[in-house]
Design a protein around this motif. Structure first.
Motif, PDB file in Angstrom:
ATOM      1  N   PHE A 102     -10.284  58.084  77.893  1.00  0.00           N
ATOM      2  CA  PHE A 102     -11.346  58.103  76.888  1.00  0.00           C
ATOM      3  C   PHE A 102     -11.587  56.678  76.387  1.00  0.00           C
ATOM      4  O   PHE A 102     -10.684  55.843  76.399  1.00  0.00           O
ATOM      5  N   GLU A 103     -12.849  56.462  75.900  1.00  0.00           N
ATOM      6  CA  GLU A 103     -13.204  55.151  75.360  1.00  0.00           C
ATOM      7  C   GLU A 103     -14.273  55.306  74.290  1.00  0.00           C
ATOM      8  O   GLU A 103     -15.155  56.165  74.380  1.00  0.00           O
ATOM      9  N   ALA A 104     -14.176  54.472  73.254  1.00  0.00           N
ATOM     10  CA  ALA A 104     -15.241  54.335  72.256  1.00  0.00           C
ATOM     11  C   ALA A 104     -15.487  52.855  72.046  1.00  0.00           C
ATOM     12  O   ALA A 104     -14.543  52.068  71.986  1.00  0.00           O
ATOM     13  N   ILE A 105     -16.785  52.467  71.934  1.00  0.00           N
ATOM     14  CA  ILE A 105     -17.142  51.060  71.734  1.00  0.00           C
ATOM     15  C   ILE A 105     -17.856  50.926  70.396  1.00  0.00           C
ATOM     16  O   ILE A 105     -18.791  51.667  70.093  1.00  0.00           O
ATOM     17  N   PHE A 106     -17.366  49.965  69.590  1.00  0.00           N
ATOM     18  CA  PHE A 106     -17.894  49.737  68.249  1.00  0.00           C
ATOM     19  C   PHE A 106     -18.600  48.388  68.213  1.00  0.00           C
ATOM     20  O   PHE A 106     -18.076  47.393  68.707  1.00  0.00           O
ATOM     21  N   ASP A 107     -19.794  48.405  67.581  1.00  0.00           N
ATOM     22  CA  ASP A 107     -20.462  47.122  67.359  1.00  0.00           C
ATOM     23  C   ASP A 107     -19.694  46.301  66.340  1.00  0.00           C
ATOM     24  O   ASP A 107     -19.628  45.078  66.427  1.00  0.00           O
ATOM     25  N   GLU A 108     -19.146  46.963  65.349  1.00  0.00           N
ATOM     26  CA  GLU A 108     -18.334  46.291  64.339  1.00  0.00           C
ATOM     27  C   GLU A 108     -16.883  46.730  64.519  1.00  0.00           C
ATOM     28  O   GLU A 108     -16.601  47.875  64.854  1.00  0.00           O
ATOM     29  N   THR A 109     -15.990  45.811  64.255  1.00  0.00           N
ATOM     30  CA  THR A 109     -14.572  46.093  64.470  1.00  0.00           C
ATOM     31  C   THR A 109     -14.054  47.040  63.394  1.00  0.00           C
ATOM     32  O   THR A 109     -14.170  46.735  62.203  1.00  0.00           O
ATOM     33  N   PRO A 110     -13.502  48.181  63.747  1.00  0.00           N
ATOM     34  CA  PRO A 110     -12.916  49.068  62.739  1.00  0.00           C
ATOM     35  C   PRO A 110     -11.601  48.491  62.219  1.00  0.00           C
ATOM     36  O   PRO A 110     -11.035  47.568  62.788  1.00  0.00           O
ATOM     37  N   GLU A 111     -11.161  49.043  61.097  1.00  0.00           N
ATOM     38  CA  GLU A 111      -9.882  48.610  60.554  1.00  0.00           C
ATOM     39  C   GLU A 111      -8.778  48.819  61.583  1.00  0.00           C
ATOM     40  O   GLU A 111      -8.834  49.737  62.403  1.00  0.00           O
ATOM     41  N   SER A 112      -7.771  47.955  61.526  1.00  0.00           N
ATOM     42  CA  SER A 112      -6.704  48.038  62.516  1.00  0.00           C
ATOM     43  C   SER A 112      -5.888  49.312  62.375  1.00  0.00           C
ATOM     44  O   SER A 112      -5.217  49.731  63.311  1.00  0.00           O
ATOM     45  N   ASN A 113      -5.937  49.954  61.191  1.00  0.00           N
ATOM     46  CA  ASN A 113      -5.172  51.178  61.003  1.00  0.00           C
ATOM     47  C   ASN A 113      -6.043  52.422  61.172  1.00  0.00           C
ATOM     48  O   ASN A 113      -5.910  53.399  60.444  1.00  0.00           O
ATOM     49  N   TYR A 114      -6.933  52.371  62.123  1.00  0.00           N
ATOM     50  CA  TYR A 114      -7.778  53.537  62.390  1.00  0.00           C
ATOM     51  C   TYR A 114      -6.914  54.702  62.869  1.00  0.00           C
ATOM     52  O   TYR A 114      -5.826  54.536  63.401  1.00  0.00           O
ATOM     53  N   LYS A 115      -7.438  55.887  62.639  1.00  0.00           N
ATOM     54  CA  LYS A 115      -6.763  57.089  63.089  1.00  0.00           C
ATOM     55  C   LYS A 115      -7.577  57.776  64.176  1.00  0.00           C
ATOM     56  O   LYS A 115      -8.711  57.390  64.469  1.00  0.00           O
ATOM     57  N   VAL A 116      -6.966  58.796  64.730  1.00  0.00           N
ATOM     58  CA  VAL A 116      -7.586  59.516  65.831  1.00  0.00           C
ATOM     59  C   VAL A 116      -7.477  61.012  65.563  1.00  0.00           C
ATOM     60  O   VAL A 116      -6.415  61.495  65.146  1.00  0.00           O
TER      61      VAL A 116
END
Length: 734
Positions: A72-86
């Motif tokens: 799986f992959e997701a691409i963000f234009d803006e960088t999410p916080e490093s502590n993102y969850k799933v």
């Protein structure tokens, strides 16, 4: 597909042969449509769908499936916080909130990395292995292992159905350590490291720092929480810091837990640690032993090795329970005033495929050269003490048992084999040191560093060396050029004494020097006198079966041997069953012959050992100056014709001296004159020939008044009766 992952990269993830999965999975900066963006990728074969949740604003974004196998992959234009969850919906429709294993920062700090690089990280067991951890509110386990020559490492276990493709570890730069946090992994689950060698071979290896393992012959490790046990031995631990091993009494009972006592209905009759704790503490109390010494309790695959061929250096054997059960064992003995020593085996390790040997496909823990790396006697591997990481592993292991399990001392096995490069080797079978000598310089440095670390970090803890040669300074401080052990086992005393006792009494007059020789060197080291398991195995027979004469003489000789041992300078150690005068040679399937206590003669020997232990504890003359010539004085050691020995034991100023009078023949010697240093009444406080012990009750009760006649170069004397094959002990009453 709008992805920068190549088809070959995707396929390598699915095939599980990617050497650095962190370079593909997790969070990465990418060039997306001409602008900088962030790609987050995961490999989850069990997922139907996955959403990335940005912790900064709570926004959720779905991940696209790049491959039906679960990439799986997701691409963000803006960088999410490093502590993102799933958020993941699995194939059963269950929603799971988790974290991205490859987004979790390393557990190792810069200081950890520095210490590991230096080989001086004494708390290694709190960083490597399987560490319980909570990341962004998600519980899991951080796995880390040292394997510098591996091409890839996967963590496999119950948490991923033993399919390591989704849990390839990341290699940390310059350390040779591989690490991965696995969310959802929890205590009780089994695991191993799947290692890809440089030669391209996958191997399933046990975690060298695992805290628990399956019951052999199964070999998987078990995730364990070893920090939640509520200890109740605070008083013991506080008093231990003031313990004086030089002057305190120490009567040690050596025990093999697997055979000391058996339980019906249990596998192989093995008792659990909690049951053993209650039984053993009660028994040691009754027998007046101050400490138990456990034959190795670290996990070992072959029961017949008695624990001396360990695979799980950080795991108490599962034969008797889990880590908390062993903590209870130590805790319970401490609460009942009994210290716990364990045998520790840094000299060698077995060749089992799941163990340390060729851990990453190379000679990692062992020497590559078999002249240095293989033990010819035991068919085992020898640690490479010249490697900082190996020394760090072993010293951290020693401190681990003292820290996490409150162990009071370590008896180091086979020290002689560690000191000499030519140990059990012929010419051409060993490699000289850099000066051309036979001394193992790296091992010597290791032993000194080990002892310094133990004594500095855990005051009151003792170390004892099983060292059978005349190596100087084994129990001298490292600051004085010694190896730094608290005690050295007196193997010379043991061999000479048993050889003497095997002689028929009529012949002992020709071997008097075998008894007296030990006092020539008795104070060159801090000696412990051992009658250990090694003296009652491999065809030697039990101790009583080694005694000469008819049945009465055999028992009398054994009582005489024990009394001589307990009154000789040095701390005492007796292997289980010896106190019962058991007839059978010990093996791991058959423990002490407890049924022999139905007979008065065997009960008598047991009572004698208990009384000797108490005599040592209660009388400073028998323990306070064990290691100084001030505590011992010959009265008469030259009467070889009568095979008698007479000596004084002395304690601190003001404590009464003890007079030990032994007769190594079955002839009663009446009115035997003995010089004494002071006039007064010498009370008989012990007699090995007492009928309470099965003897003939020949003695001097209640004692003897001095008679004003000088003898043996002393101002006064007493006339005693020396019992047959017995010892009478008298104490000056003031």
């Amino acid at each position: 597909m709008n992805t920068q992952l190549s088809l070959s990269s995707i396929q390598s993830l699915i095939d599980g042969n990617v050497s650095d999965p962190g370079s593909l999975l997790g969070r990465h900066s990418v060039d997306y449509r001409g602008t900088q963006a962030t790609a987050i990728r995961m490999y989850e074969p069990e997922a139907q769908s996955i959403w990335v949740v940005d912790s900064s604003n709570g926004l959720r974004r779905p991940m696209r499936r790049l491959h039906p196998e679960g990439v799986f992959e997701a691409i963000f234009d803006e960088t999410p916080e490093s502590n993102y969850k799933v958020e993941m919906i699995d194939k059963q429709g269950k929603t799971i909130e988790t974290t991205d294993p490859y987004a979790t920062p390393s557990l190792l700090t810069d200081f950890d990395r520095y210490l590991i690089g230096e080989g001086r990280h004494h708390g290694l067991y709190e960083r490597l292995g399987a560490q319980l951890r909570t990341v962004n509110g998600v519980e899991g386990v951080n796995f880390a292992v040292w394997a510098p020559n591996a091409r890839a490492i996967q963590v496999v276990g119950d948490f991923n159905s033993w399919d390591g493709r989704q849990h390839g570890a990341r290699r940390l730069p310059n350390l040779g350590i591989w690490e991965l946090f696995i969310p959802g992994a929890k205590p009780g689950q089994r695991y191993k490291f799947r290692v890809l060698s440089e030669a391209g071979q996958w191997m399933d290896k046990c975690d060298p720092l695992a805290f628990a393992s399956e019951l052999p012959p199964l070999t998987a490790n078990i995730i364990s929480d070893i920090n939640s046990y509520a200890w109740s031995d605070n008083e013991w631990m506080q008093e231990r810091t003031e313990f004086d091993p030089m002057h305190a009494p120490m009567n040690v009972y050596e025990v093999h837990l697997g055979s000391w006592q058996k339980g019906p209905g249990r596998k192989h009759g093995w008792l659990d640690y909690r049951d053993l704790a209650r039984r053993l503490s009660d028994y040691c109390h009754r027998m007046n032993f101050t400490h138990v010494e456990l034959m190795p309790i670290s996990e070992h695959p072959f029961t017949g090795s008695w624990g001396y061929q360990s695979v799980g250096y950080f795991a108490p054997t599962s034969r008797h329970g889990n880590p908390e059960d062993f903590m209870f064992f130590v805790d319970h003995l401490h609460q009942n005033g009994i210290g716990v020593l364990i045998d520790w085996v840094p000299a060698h390790f077995p060749k089992d495929d799941h163990g340390l040997r060729r851990f990453d496909g190379s000679a990692l823990y062992e020497h590559a050269d078999p002249r240095q790396g293989e033990h010819p006697d035991w068919g085992t591997m020898i640690f490479n003490f010249g490697r900082n990481e190996v020394k760090n592993f072993l010293i951290a292991n020693a401190l681990f048992w003292l820290d996490k399990y409150h162990i009071d001392g370590l008896r180091v096995d086979a020290v002689a084999s560690m000191l000499y490069l030519d140990y059990s080797r012929e010419d051409g079978e060993w490699v000289p040191n850099r000066y051309g000598g036979r001394e193992n310089l790296e091992s010597i440095d290791f032993l000194r560093e080990f002892n310094d670390a133990v004594h500095e970090n855990h005051p009151g803890v003792v170390t004892a060396a099983e060292e059978s040669t005349a190596w100087p300074g084994v129990s001298k401080p490292t600051s004085e050029g010694g190896l730094g052990f608290t005690y050295k086992w007196n193997m010379g005393w043991m061999n000479d004494t048993l050889r003497y006792m095997r002689n028929e009494p009529i012949h002992r007059q020709y071997h008097q020097n075998e008894l007296t020789f030990s006092l020539i060197y008795a104070f060159t080291e801090n000696f412990m006198l051992p009658l250990s398991h090694d003296e009652v195995v491999h065809g030697k027979g039990s101790l009583i079966s080694q005694m000469p004469g008819d049945m009465w003489q055999k028992f009398a000789n054994l009582r005489l041997l024990y009394t001589y041992m307990w009154t000789h300078p040095g701390k005492k150690l007796l292997f289980m069953g010896g106190e019962l005068a058991q007839w059978n040679e010990w093996n791991e399937d058959d423990g002490p012959q407890w049924q022999l206590l139905d007979f008065a003669t065997h009960r008598g020997v047991q009572q004698l050992v208990s009384d000797l232990n108490k005599l040592v504890i209660d009388n400073p003359a028998l323990h306070h100056l064990d290691f100084g010539h001030e505590g011992f004085e010959w009265v008469d050691c030259q009467n070889a014709q009568d095979s008698t020995l007479v000596y004084l034991r002395k304690g601190m100023p003001g404590s009464p001296p003890m007079l030990i009078c032994s007769n190594f023949t079955p002839v009663v010697r009446e009115n035997y004159p003995i010089g004494v240093p002071e006039s007064g009444f010498w009370k008989e406080v012990f007699n090995s020939d007492s009928e309470a012990y099965g003897g003939s009750n020949v003695g001097n009760y209640p004692g003897k008044h001095s008679r004003g006649i000088g003898h043996h170069g002393r101002p006064d004397s007493i006339a005693v009766t020396l019992p047959p094959l017995g010892t009478t002990i008298l104490r000056l009453e003031q």
